[in-house]
Design an enzyme around this catalytic site. Structure first.
Site, mmCIF file in Angstrom:
data_model
loop_
_atom_site.group_PDB
_atom_site.id
_atom_site.type_symbol
_atom_site.label_atom_id
_atom_site.label_comp_id
_atom_site.label_asym_id
_atom_site.label_seq_id
_atom_site.Cartn_x
_atom_site.Cartn_y
_atom_site.Cartn_z
ATOM 1 C CG MET A 30 -1.883 -1.223 1.155
ATOM 2 S SD MET A 30 -3.381 -0.982 2.097
ATOM 3 C CE MET A 30 -2.702 -0.819 3.730
ATOM 4 C CG HIS A 37 6.907 -1.996 2.003
ATOM 5 N ND1 HIS A 37 6.849 -0.842 2.735
ATOM 6 C CD2 HIS A 37 5.693 -2.597 2.158
ATOM 7 C CE1 HIS A 37 5.654 -0.733 3.303
ATOM 8 N NE2 HIS A 37 4.932 -1.783 2.973
ATOM 9 C CE LYS A 153 4.227 -4.685 11.651
ATOM 10 N NZ LYS A 153 3.282 -3.926 10.867
ATOM 11 C CD GLN A 157 -1.937 -8.967 4.613
ATOM 12 O OE1 GLN A 157 -2.738 -8.050 4.750
ATOM 13 N NE2 GLN A 157 -0.683 -8.744 4.257
ATOM 14 N NE ARG A 191 -2.347 1.649 10.160
ATOM 15 C CZ ARG A 191 -2.545 0.613 9.333
ATOM 16 N NH1 ARG A 191 -1.603 -0.318 9.224
ATOM 17 N NH2 ARG A 191 -3.667 0.507 8.646
HETATM 18 P P1 AMP Z 1 1.522 -2.990 3.483
HETATM 19 O O1 AMP Z 1 2.055 -1.961 2.537
HETATM 20 O O2 AMP Z 1 1.580 -2.575 4.912
HETATM 21 O O3 AMP Z 1 0.199 -3.562 3.054
HETATM 22 O O4 AMP Z 1 2.542 -4.208 3.396
HETATM 23 C C1 AMP Z 1 2.844 -4.805 2.177
HETATM 24 C C2 AMP Z 1 3.627 -6.061 2.434
HETATM 25 O O5 AMP Z 1 4.839 -5.731 3.125
HETATM 26 C C3 AMP Z 1 2.881 -7.068 3.313
HETATM 27 O O6 AMP Z 1 3.102 -8.372 2.810
HETATM 28 C C4 AMP Z 1 3.532 -6.870 4.659
HETATM 29 O O7 AMP Z 1 3.475 -8.019 5.485
HETATM 30 C C5 AMP Z 1 4.960 -6.553 4.260
HETATM 31 N N1 AMP Z 1 5.633 -5.840 5.347
HETATM 32 C C6 AMP Z 1 5.194 -4.735 5.992
HETATM 33 N N2 AMP Z 1 6.045 -4.400 6.978
HETATM 34 C C7 AMP Z 1 7.042 -5.313 6.964
HETATM 35 C C8 AMP Z 1 8.207 -5.518 7.754
HETATM 36 N N3 AMP Z 1 8.524 -4.727 8.760
HETATM 37 N N4 AMP Z 1 9.010 -6.574 7.448
HETATM 38 C C9 AMP Z 1 8.678 -7.401 6.417
HETATM 39 N N5 AMP Z 1 7.590 -7.264 5.648
HETATM 40 C C10 AMP Z 1 6.779 -6.242 5.918
#
Ligand code: AMP
Length: 283
Positions: A30, A37, A153, A157, A191
């Site tokens: 996102m 990421h 993380k 999900q 966040r």
């Molecule tokens: P989001 O943009 O928050 O929807 O996350 C996109 C992807 O990045 C999801 O698969 C999350 O689990 C992964 N992600 C987010 N934060 C982390 C983190 N600290 N370490 C590893 N993967 C992450």
């Protein structure tokens, strides 16, 4: 890096690549990208011929409209980070492009996740996982990757999407990437930038409690550890825990005894000021 905003253009390009025998690694995000990421992009690049990242703030998975409105958007910086990480393709569609006939969820009754969607985030954020399943399925239909990369993380999900892929029978391999943390242990999250300086400093309690809980599993029951951790979070000013749950890592059923599970996952959600943080540890 190539940037696509239209599904048709992306699919034309990807089908050429697939016809040339190339494997495709895909990481949906996102945006507001951070090193967590980028670790997914690195994994995509290491294991596939082509890396594809999507940036789409999916409105259907936000159960609170204020969270959606406040979600950080850093498009320019995201593009720079992806370019530096050697991402091959960025897909950044509009809401209308993704949901041309509206956001009504057609996947709602398509899968049976049983307990997986009932507990933890499912209990606290009604409708959240329905939105996640809807968007990930949609993106998988568009990209048709060889491998899908998602972070530990968001442990629950990951478990739900893994189950969706099994029930759907889609020919994609899902890969779980480890949690990337800040130097002091806080799990990276888009966040985190919304935390005040004081809250940011004290947010390390969350990862500390997960590590401590893992140690405590040697000599106390899950219920004792959960009570201890909840009390610690509640005693911290401005911290409001939603859950601290010790579960079977596969079924996400809460554990009465550690010996009942091969893999244990401890997941937490806690408000720190106005920011809701989640984290977990697996052992
Ligand atoms: P989001 O943009 O928050 O929807 O996350 C996109 C992807 O990045 C999801 O698969 C999350 O689990 C992964 N992600 C987010 N934060 C982390 C983190 N600290 N370490 C590893 N993967 C992450």
């Amino acid at each position: 890096m190539l940037l696509f905003k239209k599904i048709k253009d992306l699919r034309t390009y990807l089908s050429q690549q697939k016809n040339a025998g190339k494997s495709i690694g895909f990481a949906p995000t996102m945006g507001a990208l951070h090193a967590g990421h980028i670790s997914l992009v690195n994994a995509c690049n290491a294991e596939n011929d082509l890396s594809v990242v999507s940036i789409f703030v999916n409105p259907t998975q936000f159960n609170e409209s204020s969270d959606l409105e406040k979600y950080p958007r850093t498009e320019g910086a995201d593009i720079e980070k992806l370019t530096s990480a050697n991402c091959d393709v960025l897909f950044m569609p509009t809401i209308e492009e993704v949901y041309p006939s509206g956001t009504k969820n057609e996947t709602e009754n398509e899968f049976d996740f049983g307990n997986l969607t009932q507990v933890m985030e499912g209990a606290e954020r009604p409708g959240h996982f329905e939105g996640v399943v809807q968007i990930v399925k949609r993106l998988l239909e568009i990209v048709e990757p060889t491998r899908l990369y998602m972070g530990q993380k968001d442990y629950q999900q990951f478990a739900i999407i893994q189950e969706m892929i099994v029930q759907w029978g889609a020919p994609v391999k899902i890969v779980r990437c480890p949690i990337v943390r800040e130097a002091d242990g806080l799990a990276m999250s888009s966040r985190n930038v919304r935390l005040s300086a004081d809250h940011r400093k004290r947010a390390i309690l969350l990862s500390q409690l997960l590590n401590e809980a893992k140690q405590r599993s040697q000599h106390e029951s899950p219920a004792q550890t959960e009570a201890y951790a909840l009390a610690r979070m509640r005693s911290e000013p401005d911290f409001r825990p939603e859950y601290f749950t010790i579960s079977d890592g596969r079924t996400l059923q809460p554990l009465e005894k550690y010996s009942d599970a091969e893999t244990v996952v401890i997941c937490l959600a806690c408000w720190v000021g106005e920011v809701r943080l989640i984290d977990n540890v697996v052992f």
